[in-house]
Design a protein around this motif. Sequence first.
Motif, PDB file in Angstrom:
ATOM      1  N   GLU A 209       0.859  -1.181   0.000  1.00 28.62           N
ATOM      2  CA  GLU A 209       0.000   0.000   0.000  1.00 28.62           C
ATOM      3  C   GLU A 209       0.900   1.237   0.000  1.00 28.62           C
ATOM      4  N   LEU A 210       0.667   2.126  -0.959  1.00 26.16           N
ATOM      5  CA  LEU A 210       1.398   3.386  -1.021  1.00 26.16           C
ATOM      6  C   LEU A 210       0.430   4.511  -0.697  1.00 26.16           C
ATOM      7  N   ARG A 211       0.827   5.354   0.232  1.00 29.24           N
ATOM      8  CA  ARG A 211      -0.046   6.432   0.679  1.00 29.24           C
ATOM      9  C   ARG A 211       0.672   7.770   0.535  1.00 29.24           C
ATOM     10  N   ASN A 212       0.199   8.570  -0.415  1.00 32.61           N
ATOM     11  CA  ASN A 212       0.690   9.934  -0.620  1.00 32.61           C
ATOM     12  C   ASN A 212       2.211   9.996  -0.724  1.00 32.61           C
ATOM     13  N   VAL A 213       2.766   9.156  -1.585  1.00 27.39           N
ATOM     14  CA  VAL A 213       4.220   9.037  -1.719  1.00 27.39           C
ATOM     15  C   VAL A 213       4.765  10.084  -2.700  1.00 27.39           C
ATOM     16  N   PHE A 214       5.776  10.817  -2.243  1.00 35.23           N
ATOM     17  CA  PHE A 214       6.554  11.719  -3.092  1.00 35.23           C
ATOM     18  C   PHE A 214       7.996  11.216  -3.122  1.00 35.23           C
ATOM     19  N   PHE A 215       8.635  11.373  -4.272  1.00 34.72           N
ATOM     20  CA  PHE A 215      10.043  10.965  -4.358  1.00 34.72           C
ATOM     21  C   PHE A 215      10.780  11.850  -5.366  1.00 34.72           C
ATOM     22  N   THR A 216      12.007  12.248  -4.977  1.00 34.08           N
ATOM     23  CA  THR A 216      12.865  13.057  -5.840  1.00 34.08           C
ATOM     24  C   THR A 216      14.246  12.420  -5.907  1.00 34.08           C
ATOM     25  N   TYR A 217      14.769  12.254  -7.097  1.00 35.94           N
ATOM     26  CA  TYR A 217      16.122  11.710  -7.250  1.00 35.94           C
ATOM     27  C   TYR A 217      17.153  12.742  -6.791  1.00 35.94           C
ATOM     28  N   PRO A 218      18.253  12.286  -6.180  1.00 37.13           N
ATOM     29  CA  PRO A 218      19.299  13.217  -5.752  1.00 37.13           C
ATOM     30  C   PRO A 218      19.792  14.068  -6.917  1.00 37.13           C
TER      31      PRO A 218
ATOM     32  N   SER B 289       7.529   6.678 -21.373  1.00 37.25           N
ATOM     33  CA  SER B 289       8.870   6.697 -20.789  1.00 37.25           C
ATOM     34  C   SER B 289       9.033   7.946 -19.924  1.00 37.25           C
ATOM     35  N   GLY B 290       9.590   7.759 -18.719  1.00 34.97           N
ATOM     36  CA  GLY B 290       9.786   8.877 -17.803  1.00 34.97           C
ATOM     37  C   GLY B 290       8.594   9.165 -16.921  1.00 34.97           C
ATOM     38  N   ALA B 291       7.578   8.310 -16.992  1.00 36.67           N
ATOM     39  CA  ALA B 291       6.377   8.551 -16.179  1.00 36.67           C
ATOM     40  C   ALA B 291       6.598   8.226 -14.708  1.00 36.67           C
ATOM     41  N   GLY B 292       7.626   7.402 -14.399  1.00 35.27           N
ATOM     42  CA  GLY B 292       7.907   7.053 -13.002  1.00 35.27           C
ATOM     43  C   GLY B 292       7.655   5.606 -12.662  1.00 35.27           C
ATOM     44  N   LYS B 293       7.451   4.762 -13.681  1.00 30.48           N
ATOM     45  CA  LYS B 293       7.123   3.346 -13.438  1.00 30.48           C
ATOM     46  C   LYS B 293       8.289   2.614 -12.763  1.00 30.48           C
ATOM     47  N   SER B 294       9.487   2.709 -13.342  1.00 29.58           N
ATOM     48  CA  SER B 294      10.649   2.024 -12.772  1.00 29.58           C
ATOM     49  C   SER B 294      11.009   2.589 -11.408  1.00 29.58           C
ATOM     50  N   THR B 295      10.754   3.878 -11.215  1.00 31.86           N
ATOM     51  CA  THR B 295      11.012   4.492  -9.904  1.00 31.86           C
ATOM     52  C   THR B 295      10.138   3.846  -8.835  1.00 31.86           C
ATOM     53  N   LEU B 296       8.882   3.564  -9.178  1.00 33.18           N
ATOM     54  CA  LEU B 296       8.002   2.880  -8.226  1.00 33.18           C
ATOM     55  C   LEU B 296       8.559   1.509  -7.845  1.00 33.18           C
ATOM     56  N   ILE B 297       9.064   0.773  -8.832  1.00 37.14           N
ATOM     57  CA  ILE B 297       9.667  -0.533  -8.558  1.00 37.14           C
ATOM     58  C   ILE B 297      10.839  -0.374  -7.601  1.00 37.14           C
ATOM     59  N   ASN B 298      11.665   0.650  -7.823  1.00 45.45           N
ATOM     60  CA  ASN B 298      12.826   0.889  -6.959  1.00 45.45           C
ATOM     61  C   ASN B 298      12.412   1.191  -5.524  1.00 45.45           C
ATOM     62  N   LEU B 299      11.296   1.881  -5.353  1.00 41.70           N
ATOM     63  CA  LEU B 299      10.793   2.168  -4.002  1.00 41.70           C
ATOM     64  C   LEU B 299      10.268   0.901  -3.337  1.00 41.70           C
ATOM     65  N   LEU B 300       9.555   0.098  -4.101  1.00 41.16           N
ATOM     66  CA  LEU B 300       8.995  -1.137  -3.542  1.00 41.16           C
ATOM     67  C   LEU B 300      10.093  -2.129  -3.168  1.00 41.16           C
ATOM     68  N   ASP B 301      11.211  -2.083  -3.897  1.00 38.21           N
ATOM     69  CA  ASP B 301      12.316  -2.997  -3.618  1.00 38.21           C
ATOM     70  C   ASP B 301      13.309  -2.398  -2.630  1.00 38.21           C
ATOM     71  N   THR B 302      12.953  -1.273  -2.009  1.00 40.14           N
ATOM     72  CA  THR B 302      13.743  -0.564  -0.974  1.00 40.14           C
ATOM     73  C   THR B 302      15.079  -0.050  -1.507  1.00 40.14           C
ATOM     74  N   PHE B 303      15.209   0.108  -2.833  1.00 39.99           N
ATOM     75  CA  PHE B 303      16.432   0.706  -3.367  1.00 39.99           C
ATOM     76  C   PHE B 303      16.495   2.191  -3.026  1.00 39.99           C
ATOM     77  N   HIS B 304      15.334   2.838  -2.964  1.00 39.03           N
ATOM     78  CA  HIS B 304      15.233   4.250  -2.598  1.00 39.03           C
ATOM     79  C   HIS B 304      14.185   4.396  -1.507  1.00 39.03           C
ATOM     80  N   LEU B 305      14.263   5.494  -0.787  1.00 41.81           N
ATOM     81  CA  LEU B 305      13.275   5.810   0.234  1.00 41.81           C
ATOM     82  C   LEU B 305      12.459   7.013  -0.232  1.00 41.81           C
ATOM     83  N   PRO B 306      11.152   7.023   0.028  1.00 41.49           N
ATOM     84  CA  PRO B 306      10.333   8.168  -0.391  1.00 41.49           C
ATOM     85  C   PRO B 306      10.690   9.423   0.395  1.00 41.49           C
ATOM     86  N   ASP B 307      10.489  10.576  -0.258  1.00 40.30           N
ATOM     87  CA  ASP B 307      10.699  11.847   0.452  1.00 40.30           C
ATOM     88  C   ASP B 307       9.647  12.020   1.544  1.00 40.30           C
ATOM     89  N   SER B 308       8.433  11.642   1.220  1.00 40.83           N
ATOM     90  CA  SER B 308       7.340  11.726   2.193  1.00 40.83           C
ATOM     91  C   SER B 308       6.288  10.685   1.828  1.00 40.83           C
TER      92      SER B 308
END
Length: 600
Positions: free
Chosen positions: A348-357, A383-402
């Motif tokens: 479950e993702l709730r109000n997730v924001f994420f920004t690449y460094p 392309s660039g919509a954020g699909k792969s970024t979501l996968i990276n968040l779900l796999d704990t490669f990145h942490l959401p900003d909020s």
Amino acid sequence: MTLVTLFQKIKPFARPYHKLIIGALLLTLVGSLTAQVNAWVLLYAVDSISDMVRARQTLTQGLAILGFITIVLLSKELLNLFVQFGQKYFGEKLRIYLSHDLAQTVISRILTYRLAFYSPSANQPGKLQTRIDRGVESLSRLVQNFFIDIVPLFANAVVALIVMFNANVYVGLVGFCTMPVYYYVSRAQARKLTSARRRIKRLRENKSQGILSILESIPVIKSFIREDIEEEKQMHLQRILTDEQMRIRKTNFLFDGAKNFVEQIGVVAIILLTTYFVLTGSMTIGAIMFHILLFNNVSAPIRRLHLLYDQMNDALIYAEGFFDILESEREVEQSGSYRPDSLQGRFELRNVFFTYPGNESPTLHDISMSILPGKITALVGLSGAGKSTLINLLDTFHLPDSGEILLDGIALQSYDRSFVRANIGLVLQQNHIFNGSIEENIRYGKPEASAGEISQAARKAFLHDQVMTMKNGYQSSALSLSGGQKQKIAIARVFLKDPPIIFLDEPTASLDAVATEQIKNSMDAIKKDRTVVIISHSISQIIDAERIYVLEQGHMVESGSHERIYEQHGAYRRIFDAMARSLNVDKIARSYEKEAAPRL
């Protein structure tokens, strides 16, 4: 970074080898004492021979003196042979062990960092490699030279000064007064070169990254006939690097000349002063050579002081980058401790924001969605919509900003990171193949897997038959495979791992039509009773999903089943229709109709 800080950082690495250091220091003490023997022998020889000449004694009467001198000097050299061997051996052993520890520590460290650490341009692979290699080399070489060259030379200087002062206070003062002048010139030299060395460090990093980029992009470079452009880029960097190196050499030559001048002033002063004392009868002729040799023992380490500063500055400059890598505490992947007996796979993702460094605007904006356990969820978007970024968040490669991400009702950050990833299978559009055999690369999915399990996984990925046609079978090099075969290895890893959750990011992008159909059939089997999240531009894979989420520029714009959101005439319909047109579905349908008509 200061010199004191540098040694504090090196101390933990040097502490396990304190016995080597103590041994080197003891040998240094012995060596500094034997270094003064020549001066004493020369004093004794000149004065003794002068006395013999005045007494008109013959060579036969002087043989005892010559024999004594020979025995002393040869004994000293024999002792020095063991001392120098011990110093060099201990120093080289210390350097090798430190290099091993520094290199292994930084490798172990960077493996713990989040993917965000590798995103900035300053941390590109080529730059990191240069920073690590030069850091390890300069730090280990500094420690070695400190105990093998610097400490012995300065120990010799201190002992020589003590002997000079003991023999004659005024001559000792001359030797002592040259040291601060020499030090001041060497320090000015080092300060002038510091900024140049920093520029060279950056240029070397950029050059290494440029070469790595060329090697990785050779097909593109050749296809566009851009060899001359890439050559000119590297030539430009090399010209700047060469100019900086020549500027450093020019500065060194000027300061070295100034230091030689200071040293010669000291020699002249020693000669004049000792000659005066000889003429006044308060000093013997042999004392002239005695003090000149002692002064040489004082000036030799000072003469090499710029080498010390060069090494120190190199170490300080490269140590900054090296320890920045080693001590990037904020980049270490954070892990919780929660490890349940099993995972259902409900995200479950709730109000997730994420920004690449390094980016100013977020990649994901206020994403809320649910991924149901045991179901197939598709992520659709341009392309660039954020699909792969979501996968990276779900796999704990990145942490959401909020916002927050829950797995089976528990915050994803509360889970043990290794446990989560052990229960997730990941197939990317471009999967890395390691240098090794096909068997080793498939086994990466399960290190303890048997040969039978590996071949079974390869069969499921429709790779086994192709492998068996190769001369060395599963021992063939994986790097020699085609792009599609490499993709099958990645899929075989997932079959071997057999996880309850699977993320598929364009899993059949590199495969031909027949292989794509084969893999789809295999994936249909592996998807059963698992949580599957798939990104694909393939209609056949999207349409099977129980729930589809559509992203546009990082925003979630539509969700639901294929039929439901297709009828909304929104973003999904535009994308789906474009896929169908790209496949020329109308013509394909007519071909099927013609084939079916005679049968009717």
